[in-house]
Design a protein around this motif. Structure first.
Motif, PDB file in Angstrom:
ATOM      1  N   UNK A 108      -9.135 -49.143 -55.763  1.00 52.70           N
ATOM      2  CA  UNK A 108      -9.285 -48.111 -54.730  1.00 52.70           C
ATOM      3  C   UNK A 108      -7.927 -47.681 -54.196  1.00 52.70           C
ATOM      4  N   UNK A 109      -7.010 -48.629 -54.056  1.00 49.85           N
ATOM      5  CA  UNK A 109      -5.677 -48.276 -53.559  1.00 49.85           C
ATOM      6  C   UNK A 109      -4.984 -47.317 -54.523  1.00 49.85           C
ATOM      7  N   UNK A 110      -5.076 -47.597 -55.806  1.00 51.96           N
ATOM      8  CA  UNK A 110      -4.442 -46.728 -56.806  1.00 51.96           C
ATOM      9  C   UNK A 110      -5.016 -45.319 -56.728  1.00 51.96           C
ATOM     10  N   UNK A 111      -6.327 -45.215 -56.586  1.00 47.60           N
ATOM     11  CA  UNK A 111      -6.955 -43.896 -56.503  1.00 47.60           C
ATOM     12  C   UNK A 111      -6.527 -43.146 -55.247  1.00 47.60           C
ATOM     13  N   UNK A 112      -6.473 -43.839 -54.110  1.00 51.83           N
ATOM     14  CA  UNK A 112      -6.080 -43.162 -52.866  1.00 51.83           C
ATOM     15  C   UNK A 112      -4.604 -42.761 -52.898  1.00 51.83           C
ATOM     16  N   UNK A 113      -3.759 -43.613 -53.486  1.00 46.05           N
ATOM     17  CA  UNK A 113      -2.337 -43.275 -53.591  1.00 46.05           C
ATOM     18  C   UNK A 113      -2.145 -42.066 -54.496  1.00 46.05           C
ATOM     19  N   UNK A 122      -2.925 -47.059 -46.733  1.00 38.49           N
ATOM     20  CA  UNK A 122      -2.469 -48.133 -45.837  1.00 38.49           C
ATOM     21  C   UNK A 122      -3.655 -48.968 -45.365  1.00 38.49           C
ATOM     22  N   UNK A 123      -4.742 -48.301 -44.993  1.00 38.51           N
ATOM     23  CA  UNK A 123      -5.944 -49.026 -44.569  1.00 38.51           C
ATOM     24  C   UNK A 123      -6.471 -49.892 -45.706  1.00 38.51           C
ATOM     25  N   UNK A 124      -6.493 -49.323 -46.917  1.00 34.53           N
ATOM     26  CA  UNK A 124      -7.017 -50.061 -48.076  1.00 34.53           C
ATOM     27  C   UNK A 124      -6.154 -51.279 -48.370  1.00 34.53           C
ATOM     28  N   UNK A 125      -4.824 -51.121 -48.322  1.00 35.25           N
ATOM     29  CA  UNK A 125      -3.967 -52.248 -48.710  1.00 35.25           C
ATOM     30  C   UNK A 125      -4.043 -53.381 -47.687  1.00 35.25           C
ATOM     31  N   UNK A 126      -4.276 -53.056 -46.414  1.00 33.46           N
ATOM     32  CA  UNK A 126      -4.413 -54.132 -45.433  1.00 33.46           C
ATOM     33  C   UNK A 126      -5.775 -54.832 -45.557  1.00 33.46           C
ATOM     34  N   UNK A 127      -6.801 -54.106 -45.964  1.00 33.42           N
ATOM     35  CA  UNK A 127      -8.083 -54.768 -46.244  1.00 33.42           C
ATOM     36  C   UNK A 127      -7.938 -55.639 -47.491  1.00 33.42           C
ATOM     37  N   UNK A 128      -7.201 -55.137 -48.487  1.00 31.90           N
ATOM     38  CA  UNK A 128      -6.903 -55.935 -49.669  1.00 31.90           C
ATOM     39  C   UNK A 128      -6.158 -57.211 -49.278  1.00 31.90           C
ATOM     40  N   UNK A 129      -5.171 -57.080 -48.403  1.00 26.89           N
ATOM     41  CA  UNK A 129      -4.434 -58.249 -47.935  1.00 26.89           C
ATOM     42  C   UNK A 129      -5.369 -59.250 -47.256  1.00 26.89           C
ATOM     43  N   UNK A 130      -6.293 -58.750 -46.442  1.00 23.99           N
ATOM     44  CA  UNK A 130      -7.251 -59.632 -45.774  1.00 23.99           C
ATOM     45  C   UNK A 130      -8.132 -60.363 -46.783  1.00 23.99           C
TER      46      UNK A 130
END
Length: 270
Positions: A108-113, A122-130
């Motif tokens: 999802x991060x790749x698609x949004x980027x 940014x929202x996706x990568x912090x959820x990924x981090x969580x």
């Protein structure tokens, strides 16, 4: 080490297949992100704000080769979970959910980027981090059934967690830069150095929390070192940030190593 768990075969098989498909999607997404499968290379997406010279916290291009290790580890994990040991493992039984979530969020991060949605990314990568913190918590709590499982889990998800810690900083800096935050101001250099110190502190804290696992800290140090390399070359040079990043990366790794040695000595005490 942990005890194996007896679970019904069909639910386990469904979970195994679901996890494997999520990881396959993440790996396919990596080809999109590299431009090899028709997608826009990440460094060219989002108006170039994710390129190696876009911000003071952007790592140099070679830093991203760490994804090869992450994706290789995920592929090994996807296969291992189908083995008898992987099927019986209590840790894997609990870990498939957050591991699958992390893979889907990666795609999802790749698609949004690539769509240029930096705020969403940014929202996706912090959820990924969580989700990766969740994985680390499960690994710490439940351990591993075998040494093979231990190394597969910690090398894969430890490196994944550490790298995403650095990537989340770079991603946030890219988004703020796209909004014009800090443009022509003097404070971004100080802010960048402070954030590098915070990342180093996270590396040491993760080593302590995971009872001496060095993979997260090593990945963070790798990212910080390549931020330093990027600031000492290219078009967005900052000698102060570059030298600071390299020094902080080295100190973080040494401190994490000291914490790891101490944790292992404590485990060996009667």
């Amino acid at each position: 080490m942990q005890q194996s768990i007896a679970v019904p075969r069909r639910p386990v098989l469904a979970a195994q297949i679901g996890t494997a498909l999520a990881i396959a999607l993440a790996i396919y997404g990596s080809f999109l992100g590299s431009g090899a499968a028709g997608g826009t290379p990440i460094q060219n997406a989002a108006g170039g704000y994710l390129s190696a010279d876009a911000t003071l916290l952007a790592p140099a291009g070679p830093a991203f080769s760490i994804w090869s290790l992450v994706y290789a580890g995920l592929a090994v994990f996807a296969v291992y979970q189908f083995t008898p040991a992987g099927t019986r493992s209590e840790t894997l039984h609990r870990l498939r959910g957050p591991a699958s979530l992390s893979a889907l969020l990666n795609a999802a991060w790749i698609l949004t980027a690539q769509a240029g949605w930096l705020a969403v990314s940014v929202a996706v990568i912090f959820i990924l981090l969580a989700s990766l913190v969740w994985v680390a918590m499960l690994l710490r709590t439940y351990g591993s059934a075998t040494r093979t499982e231990h190394w597969i889990m910690w090398i894969t998800f430890g490196v994944y967690l550490g790298w995403v810690c650095v990537a989340s900083l770079a991603n946030t800096a890219a988004w703020l830069s796209s909004l014009g935050v800090g443009a022509n101001a003097s404070w971004p250099v100080a802010a960048a150095i402070i954030l590098l110190i915070v990342a180093a502190a996270i590396a040491v804290a993760l080593t302590g929390y995971t009872r001496g696992q060095l993979a997260p800290a090593a990945a963070i140090a790798w990212g910080l070192a390549w931020i330093g390399a990027s600031r000492l070359s290219g078009t967005n040079e900052s000698t102060l940030v570059g030298i600071s990043a390299l020094a902080i990366a080295g100190l973080a790794l040494l401190a994490a190593l000291a914490v790891a040695v101490r944790a292992r000595k404590e485990r060996s005490l009667p």
